[in-house]
Motif scaffolding. Sequence first.
Motif, PDB file in Angstrom:
ATOM      1  N   GLN A  66       0.728  -1.136  -0.118  1.00 53.72           N
ATOM      2  CA  GLN A  66       0.074  -0.145  -0.066  1.00 53.72           C
ATOM      3  C   GLN A  66       0.770   1.266   0.171  1.00 53.72           C
ATOM      4  O   GLN A  66       0.630   2.366  -0.603  1.00 53.72           O
ATOM      5  N   ILE A  78       0.302   4.179  -3.427  1.00 55.63           N
ATOM      6  CA  ILE A  78      -0.417   5.259  -2.832  1.00 55.63           C
ATOM      7  C   ILE A  78      -0.135   6.324  -4.056  1.00 55.63           C
ATOM      8  O   ILE A  78      -1.043   7.071  -4.344  1.00 55.63           O
ATOM      9  N   ARG A  79       1.215   6.402  -4.620  1.00 57.26           N
ATOM     10  CA  ARG A  79       1.446   7.271  -5.683  1.00 57.26           C
ATOM     11  C   ARG A  79       0.556   7.040  -7.029  1.00 57.26           C
ATOM     12  O   ARG A  79       0.649   8.040  -7.879  1.00 57.26           O
ATOM     13  N   LEU A 116      -2.437   5.287  -7.547  1.00 60.35           N
ATOM     14  CA  LEU A 116      -3.696   4.768  -7.184  1.00 60.35           C
ATOM     15  C   LEU A 116      -4.489   5.122  -8.513  1.00 60.35           C
ATOM     16  O   LEU A 116      -5.356   3.979  -9.061  1.00 60.35           O
ATOM     17  N   ALA A 117      -4.474   6.033  -9.179  1.00 65.96           N
ATOM     18  CA  ALA A 117      -5.298   6.315 -10.325  1.00 65.96           C
ATOM     19  C   ALA A 117      -5.084   5.261 -11.512  1.00 65.96           C
ATOM     20  O   ALA A 117      -6.119   4.728 -12.124  1.00 65.96           O
ATOM     21  N   ARG A 171      -6.469   1.630 -10.779  1.00 63.31           N
ATOM     22  CA  ARG A 171      -8.074   1.108 -10.492  1.00 63.31           C
ATOM     23  C   ARG A 171      -8.513   0.460 -11.834  1.00 63.31           C
ATOM     24  O   ARG A 171      -7.961   0.259 -12.865  1.00 63.31           O
ATOM     25  N   LEU A 213     -14.164   2.082 -10.910  1.00 61.96           N
ATOM     26  CA  LEU A 213     -14.089   3.200  -9.922  1.00 61.96           C
ATOM     27  C   LEU A 213     -13.411   2.415  -8.627  1.00 61.96           C
ATOM     28  O   LEU A 213     -12.722   3.197  -7.804  1.00 61.96           O
ATOM     29  N   LEU A 214     -12.869   0.993  -8.957  1.00 65.76           N
ATOM     30  CA  LEU A 214     -12.247   0.526  -7.594  1.00 65.76           C
ATOM     31  C   LEU A 214     -10.736   0.254  -7.935  1.00 65.76           C
ATOM     32  O   LEU A 214     -10.595  -0.251  -8.809  1.00 65.76           O
ATOM     33  N   ILE A 215     -10.243   0.154  -6.936  1.00 64.85           N
ATOM     34  CA  ILE A 215      -8.707  -0.107  -6.829  1.00 64.85           C
ATOM     35  C   ILE A 215      -8.715  -1.585  -6.931  1.00 64.85           C
ATOM     36  O   ILE A 215      -9.210  -2.233  -6.080  1.00 64.85           O
ATOM     37  N   SER A 216      -7.838  -1.956  -7.915  1.00 66.68           N
ATOM     38  CA  SER A 216      -7.762  -3.481  -7.854  1.00 66.68           C
ATOM     39  C   SER A 216      -6.366  -4.093  -7.164  1.00 66.68           C
ATOM     40  O   SER A 216      -5.491  -3.755  -7.401  1.00 66.68           O
ATOM     41  N   PRO A 217      -6.958  -4.939  -6.323  1.00 64.21           N
ATOM     42  CA  PRO A 217      -6.001  -5.508  -5.191  1.00 64.21           C
ATOM     43  C   PRO A 217      -4.934  -6.177  -6.160  1.00 64.21           C
ATOM     44  O   PRO A 217      -3.985  -6.231  -5.639  1.00 64.21           O
ATOM     45  N   GLU A 224      -2.257  -3.731  -7.693  1.00 65.44           N
ATOM     46  CA  GLU A 224      -1.542  -3.359  -6.484  1.00 65.44           C
ATOM     47  C   GLU A 224      -0.569  -4.273  -6.018  1.00 65.44           C
ATOM     48  O   GLU A 224       0.807  -3.958  -5.847  1.00 65.44           O
ATOM     49  N   ARG A 273       7.692   3.711  -4.691  1.00 65.01           N
ATOM     50  CA  ARG A 273       6.755   4.392  -5.104  1.00 65.01           C
ATOM     51  C   ARG A 273       6.903   5.580  -6.059  1.00 65.01           C
ATOM     52  O   ARG A 273       5.901   5.717  -6.987  1.00 65.01           O
TER      53      ARG A 273
END
Lengths: 489, 315
Positions: free
Chosen positions: A344, A348-349, A351-352, A355, A358-362, A365, A402
């Motif tokens: 995580q 964080i840098r 995030l867009a 996605r 609409l959702l962040i894809s685990p 990530e 990051r």
Amino acid sequence: MPEGNADIIRLNGAEKHFGAVRALGGVDFHVGPGECVGLVGHNGAGKSTLMHMVAGTLTPDSGQIGVHGGIEANYSVSRAQQLGIRCVFQELSLCPNLSVAENTRINHASLRGFGWRRKAADLIAAKLDEIFPGHSISPSDIVGDLSIGRRQMVEVARAFTVIQDRLDLVILDEPTSSLDSHTAGQLLAFVRRFVAGGKSCILISHVLGEVLRNADRIVVMRDGKVVVADAASAFDRDRLVTAMGGAEARQRIAAEIAAAKPGASPLRVRARPAAQKDGTDLVACAGEIIGLAGLAGHGQTDLLLAIFAAASHARAGIQVTAPVALVAGDRQADGIFPQWSIAQNIGIRSLARLRNRLLISPQREAELAQFWQKKIGIRTPDMNNNIFSLSGGNQQKALFARALGSDAEIVLMDDPMRGVDIGTKLEVYDLVREEAGRGRTFLWYTTETEELDNCDHVYVFKNGRIVANLRRDELTEEKIIQSSFGDAA
Amino acid sequence: MASVKSLLTKPWIWSFLGALLVWLATIVFTGGYGAGGMVTAALSLAVFTVIVGVGQMFVITLGPGNVDLSLPANIGLASAVAMKVMDGNDSMIAVGLLAALACGAAIGAANYLLIWALRIPPIIATLSASFIIQSIDISYGRGLQIKPPPGFADFANWQVLGIPVLAILTVLFTVGAAIALQRMVYGRSVLAIGQNIRAAWLAGVNVGRIRFLTYMLSGALGGIDGALLAGYFRGANVDIGNEYLLASIAVVVIGGTSVAGGKANVPGVWGAALFLVLLLTMLNTFGVSAGVRLLLTGLIIVGVITAAGGQKALR
């Protein structure tokens, strides 16, 4: 002097490690009665660590401390005070909410009973008059209302006040850094009188002329060791600079980068420090590694933050043409999210980009984290562990991941190698050069001169301004030190 | 067994256990009488705390010092606005709800404007805003029709098989809020800001926008809550939101959200809201006086914060 001509303080083989970093590697140091010892060296040479040991705020990992001829097994700040050793540190230690007199009382527990404020006021006023005749400081002034220069004057005067305790040695760490030339002259003249009276001083200054003119003996430190110690008369400016810079040949990775540089690449950053009077700009193009050098706190971080802010809100004097990411040097304050996992913290840098609608894809990530774990060698069994499960060096790698894992074409580095072990450093240097080869631009503020060898171009900062602009073929450590210590230049 | 163990590490589980315990204690006392009715009543009342609690949770998660103290005044004004727009007319229900939502969102935006433009700490900004809102409410609400349209009152009290429909809708809403918190860029950004606002800025989070949205969200939820409360209790008045100042903060804290910011969870808000309502029911059943009731509620909140603080030190 009760013990005749025994040394006031003597350290033998003092060593200190902070984690993997060796701050002091076996230093012998002593101060005799009636001498002013000048201590010079660039940032990170170990001067402050050594002085903290003399003042009792740090204890050495190994080695001995002797004071007035006797060995001190449990040396501490209060013991140092008893033995007559005091220190004026660079970070001002006055309480801003108290008056000058009240601050004086803090150092003198014997000022008690009715009228202590009056006595403290008389004490500090007399000392201020003695050191800085014509000063306009009243003992009832609140310290927070005084200018930085006046605060420094109070700080210095307070260290020299005596009631009944002994005073043999005062450490002055950059005492003139916020004084104008007139008051600085008053202070140095007082130091000479103090020393002539049989007491001693340690003078740390980046203004080499001050040290040369006022010290009896000069000790030069580099990389946690004393490299030269000799009578002041044996030094001149050039010998000092050479001793600080290190004469031994250093391997340069230079050639390989210099060869691969394309002639003209698109402009990425053009920025002018707020305090810059002449028209000098910092210019960075795609694929370049630009070094920001000079002594710590001379405006390098401010310029990086201004460039960072300019990337989202236009600012006068700063032009940024691509997305920016920053690698923090002060990890805890500027970088780490303590509640989060390593993955995580890296994501964080970006995030867009992680996605899926609409959702962040685990999954994405995790992929990003895995990729960088391999690429940069983050040593952990599971990237879902908390970020604090990593060592300091690996936390710093996560911060690099990051920034490098983001869409940023410009990467700002705010002295990111502070307190990082050498192995990690070398890995990251390689990565930075590789990424620059792919067209990324790096702005690299560093207090470690060797790191500048990785740069194509170096800007030297002093007092918030660019004072030198060196191409890599002009880049020598002597030149950097010459510019950042440039009192005569 | 492993699943039970992992369940026990969830911070929200304790609020549900507390609610269950209180409920069991009460039905033991009454000899099993009214067990089902108690759950229905608890669900109906908990809904209103949950809605504002979720808004408060996002605000508190922004980090130390962030709290929305204007919720009670906001609820009061929005309830009056909603009832006036609906004007006792069933065909205006949707418009009235939108008006309440807009009124609350505007209050949230005004709160953030005070915090941002005047650099007032949020606790002071929202408190002073609440005085202004309350004054507007008093002058605006005087002599107005405050009864809800019959259709809206029926909707707010509608039950299917003993389960309030409003509670079902609120569960759906909270599922959405939990997804927003954990899986959306907005929620991640809130959590990042709460842990370290400077690091969040340096990591590219648009701090100003996220804080603005969060205060507006809290305001909007307060607004819709006001309209629903007026429907449920069949009338709007200035004091209708008073108990939600303490309650909205209490459910956030008891639910396992960190008061220090950066760590939040939505299910705990439900557990804590049920716990608080059932606790009141229990104390009422035991015949405890109003003073003791308040005292116990306060002590429980202090106890939970202390216990949660101890947990953090273990890390």
